[in-house]
Design a protein around this motif. Structure first.
Motif, PDB file in Angstrom:
ATOM      1  N   MET A  36       9.060  -4.115  -5.760  1.00 50.06           N
ATOM      2  CA  MET A  36       8.111  -4.474  -4.706  1.00 50.06           C
ATOM      3  C   MET A  36       6.704  -4.068  -5.107  1.00 50.06           C
ATOM      4  N   LEU A  37       5.724  -4.755  -4.534  1.00 52.01           N
ATOM      5  CA  LEU A  37       4.334  -4.454  -4.835  1.00 52.01           C
ATOM      6  C   LEU A  37       3.822  -3.360  -3.913  1.00 52.01           C
ATOM      7  N   LYS A  38       3.169  -2.367  -4.506  1.00 44.49           N
ATOM      8  CA  LYS A  38       2.641  -1.252  -3.732  1.00 44.49           C
ATOM      9  C   LYS A  38       1.511  -1.713  -2.821  1.00 44.49           C
ATOM     10  N   LEU A  39       1.391  -1.043  -1.683  1.00 37.51           N
ATOM     11  CA  LEU A  39       0.355  -1.376  -0.717  1.00 37.51           C
ATOM     12  C   LEU A  39      -0.819  -0.418  -0.830  1.00 37.51           C
ATOM     13  N   ARG A  40      -1.996  -0.921  -0.479  1.00 36.40           N
ATOM     14  CA  ARG A  40      -3.178  -0.084  -0.392  1.00 36.40           C
ATOM     15  C   ARG A  40      -4.074  -0.634   0.708  1.00 36.40           C
ATOM     16  N   VAL A  41      -5.121   0.101   1.021  1.00 34.99           N
ATOM     17  CA  VAL A  41      -6.052  -0.298   2.069  1.00 34.99           C
ATOM     18  C   VAL A  41      -7.331  -0.822   1.430  1.00 34.99           C
ATOM     19  N   GLU A  42      -7.788  -1.950   1.917  1.00 35.11           N
ATOM     20  CA  GLU A  42      -9.092  -2.479   1.526  1.00 35.11           C
ATOM     21  C   GLU A  42      -9.841  -2.856   2.800  1.00 35.11           C
TER      22      GLU A  42
ATOM     23  N   LYS B 207      -7.921  -3.930   6.043  1.00 32.72           N
ATOM     24  CA  LYS B 207      -6.691  -4.657   5.754  1.00 32.72           C
ATOM     25  C   LYS B 207      -5.745  -3.825   4.900  1.00 32.72           C
ATOM     26  N   ILE B 208      -4.468  -4.127   5.035  1.00 38.19           N
ATOM     27  CA  ILE B 208      -3.454  -3.618   4.121  1.00 38.19           C
ATOM     28  C   ILE B 208      -3.142  -4.744   3.144  1.00 38.19           C
ATOM     29  N   ILE B 209      -3.284  -4.475   1.863  1.00 33.45           N
ATOM     30  CA  ILE B 209      -3.042  -5.504   0.854  1.00 33.45           C
ATOM     31  C   ILE B 209      -2.086  -4.968  -0.208  1.00 33.45           C
ATOM     32  N   ASN B 210      -1.486  -5.886  -0.961  1.00 36.34           N
ATOM     33  CA  ASN B 210      -0.646  -5.470  -2.077  1.00 36.34           C
ATOM     34  C   ASN B 210      -1.434  -5.531  -3.382  1.00 36.34           C
ATOM     35  N   THR B 211      -0.785  -5.215  -4.477  1.00 39.67           N
ATOM     36  CA  THR B 211      -1.501  -5.124  -5.750  1.00 39.67           C
ATOM     37  C   THR B 211      -1.945  -6.491  -6.271  1.00 39.67           C
ATOM     38  N   ASN B 212      -1.479  -7.560  -5.646  1.00 44.08           N
ATOM     39  CA  ASN B 212      -1.967  -8.895  -5.980  1.00 44.08           C
ATOM     40  C   ASN B 212      -3.169  -9.294  -5.137  1.00 44.08           C
ATOM     41  N   GLY B 213      -3.586  -8.373  -4.232  1.00 41.56           N
ATOM     42  CA  GLY B 213      -4.723  -8.671  -3.380  1.00 41.56           C
ATOM     43  C   GLY B 213      -4.377  -9.475  -2.139  1.00 41.56           C
ATOM     44  N   GLU B 214      -3.079  -9.647  -1.861  1.00 44.19           N
ATOM     45  CA  GLU B 214      -2.642 -10.420  -0.697  1.00 44.19           C
ATOM     46  C   GLU B 214      -2.547  -9.523   0.528  1.00 44.19           C
ATOM     47  N   GLU B 215      -3.056  -9.998   1.660  1.00 39.99           N
ATOM     48  CA  GLU B 215      -2.949  -9.206   2.890  1.00 39.99           C
ATOM     49  C   GLU B 215      -1.492  -9.174   3.347  1.00 39.99           C
ATOM     50  N   ILE B 216      -1.036  -7.986   3.721  1.00 34.86           N
ATOM     51  CA  ILE B 216       0.336  -7.796   4.201  1.00 34.86           C
ATOM     52  C   ILE B 216       0.284  -7.291   5.643  1.00 34.86           C
TER      53      ILE B 216
ATOM     54  N   TYR C 151       9.469  -2.731   3.240  1.00 31.90           N
ATOM     55  CA  TYR C 151       8.666  -1.513   3.166  1.00 31.90           C
ATOM     56  C   TYR C 151       9.282  -0.469   4.085  1.00 31.90           C
ATOM     57  N   CYS C 152       9.057   0.808   3.749  1.00 34.79           N
ATOM     58  CA  CYS C 152       9.731   1.900   4.455  1.00 34.79           C
ATOM     59  C   CYS C 152       8.714   2.963   4.858  1.00 34.79           C
ATOM     60  N   LEU C 153       8.535   3.134   6.152  1.00 38.97           N
ATOM     61  CA  LEU C 153       7.651   4.164   6.693  1.00 38.97           C
ATOM     62  C   LEU C 153       8.473   5.414   6.972  1.00 38.97           C
ATOM     63  N   LEU C 154       8.128   6.516   6.297  1.00 34.95           N
ATOM     64  CA  LEU C 154       8.778   7.805   6.534  1.00 34.95           C
ATOM     65  C   LEU C 154       7.960   8.560   7.569  1.00 34.95           C
ATOM     66  N   ASP C 155       8.521   8.687   8.757  1.00 38.68           N
ATOM     67  CA  ASP C 155       7.820   9.245   9.904  1.00 38.68           C
ATOM     68  C   ASP C 155       8.346  10.643  10.212  1.00 38.68           C
ATOM     69  N   TRP C 156       7.521  11.670   9.901  1.00 42.09           N
ATOM     70  CA  TRP C 156       7.887  13.046  10.259  1.00 42.09           C
ATOM     71  C   TRP C 156       7.795  13.150  11.780  1.00 42.09           C
ATOM     72  N   HIS C 157       8.956  13.168  12.451  1.00 40.81           N
ATOM     73  CA  HIS C 157       9.009  12.956  13.897  1.00 40.81           C
ATOM     74  C   HIS C 157       8.774  14.257  14.669  1.00 40.81           C
ATOM     75  N   ALA C 158       7.752  14.982  14.250  1.00 39.43           N
ATOM     76  CA  ALA C 158       7.315  16.186  14.970  1.00 39.43           C
ATOM     77  C   ALA C 158       6.406  15.789  16.116  1.00 39.43           C
ATOM     78  N   GLN C 159       6.488  16.543  17.204  1.00 43.48           N
ATOM     79  CA  GLN C 159       5.683  16.226  18.379  1.00 43.48           C
ATOM     80  C   GLN C 159       5.194  17.523  19.015  1.00 43.48           C
ATOM     81  N   GLY C 160       3.865  17.677  19.028  1.00 44.30           N
ATOM     82  CA  GLY C 160       3.290  18.890  19.602  1.00 44.30           C
ATOM     83  C   GLY C 160       1.949  19.208  18.967  1.00 44.30           C
TER      84      GLY C 160
END
Length: 305
Positions: A1-7, A10-19, A88-97
């Motif tokens: 999979m293509l890594k994501l970054r912020v521009e 927008k969130i885009i992949n390494t090909n410059g495509e908006e995701i 894509y997989c979001l790892l959410d540290w589910h702490a609250q406080g």
């Protein structure tokens, strides 16, 4: 999979495509595995069939601390199947406080001797270090180092955010979500200026009925126009017997207008929750065809081009 970054905004992949991430939350995988004897990997397969391109994994602090091989036995298989399914997989540290003042939501709720929502700063730092070090090279992984800041003023919020971000940045430049404060959540303290020099930052907000107002929607639009991307980390409604007011929406007064808002403004989002009892519920039973009204709407939403 293509890594994501912020521009810009927008969130885009390494090909410059908006995701645009159209994702779904699973329930805590350890609750699924140990309390409900349920296959969470099958949930991910079914989520893919619904049309999602991402999942969110809420990592319960109690299980993360109590299970010796948590990453090996729980997270590694999840991230691998996500790669196999192009999710894509979001790892959410589910702490609250409030991690600075040591305040944890539901302080009497323990699992195996650990607070379910443990919000302590030391534990949050430990998890940020472990997760970012282990998954730093996984192109499909996004990090959320703290799910919900509660009872936090701006000073506490900013201090904790900077510490956790610095911990992750020692290992990876992958996208990090900076969560909102309060319940219902608000972006009022979002540290745009303070983190202006940081890369790959996205601001996250849970968008339930309690903060589903024109004022909040306009605020999100203004934030995007200023060049900051937004992710709605949770949204949804419970038609029958909602456990709290914030979930008590409906198809016409909540799901459709929020769905239109998300689509029109190209906002990434993660729906809660692929589960028959964890409100708001996408399912009526564990039969994947037994979608609730919310689940049926979301399926149409995910498949809508």
């Amino acid at each position: 999979m293509l890594k994501l970054r912020v521009e810009k905004n927008k969130i885009i992949n390494t090909n410059g495509e908006e995701i645009i991430l159209n994702g779904i939350n699973i329930n805590s995988p350890c609750i699924l595995k140990f309390q409900e004897n349920h296959d969470f990997l099958e949930d991910i397969r079914q989520i893919k069939k619904l049309g999602a391109n991402a999942i969110c994994v809420p990592i319960c602090p109690a299980y993360f601390q109590s299970i010796k091989n948590y990453c090996e036995d729980i997270l590694d298989p999840i991230i691998q199947i996500c790669k196999d399914l192009s999710l894509y997989c979001l790892l959410d540290w589910h702490a609250q406080g409030n991690p600075i003042k040591g305040i944890t939501r539901d302080p009497n709720n323990f699992i195996d001797g650990y607070l379910k929502y443990d919000a302590s700063l030391d534990v949050a730092i430990m998890s940020a270090e472990v997760l970012s070090s282990r998954y730093k090279n996984e192109p499909n992984v996004i990090f959320n180092p703290f799910s919900a800041f509660l009872e936090s003023d701006k000073s506490d919020y900013l201090e904790a955010t900077k510490i956790l971000l610095k911990t992750i940045r020692k290992n990876t430049d992958s996208i990090v979500i900076i969560s909102a404060v309060d319940w219902p959540q608000s972006l009022k303290y979002a540290p745009f200026e303070e983190l202006n020099s940081e890369v790959n930052i996205v601001y996250g907000v849970m968008f339930y009925c309690g903060n589903n107002t024109e004022e909040e929607k306009n605020n999100i639009i203004r934030i995007k126009q200023k060049g900051h991307p937004i992710i709605i980390t949770e949204w949804g409604y419970q038609k029958n017997n909602p456990k709290e007011k914030a979930l008590a929406g409906g198809l016409e007064n909540y799901a459709k207008p929020v769905g239109d808002f998300i689509k029109q403004n190209k906002i990434s989002s993660f729906a809660w929750c692929y589960h028959p009892t964890r409100q708001p519920c996408l399912l009526i039973s564990w039969d994947p065809d037994s979608l609730s009204e919310w689940g049926k709407f979301l399926k149409d939403f995910l498949l809508f081009d």
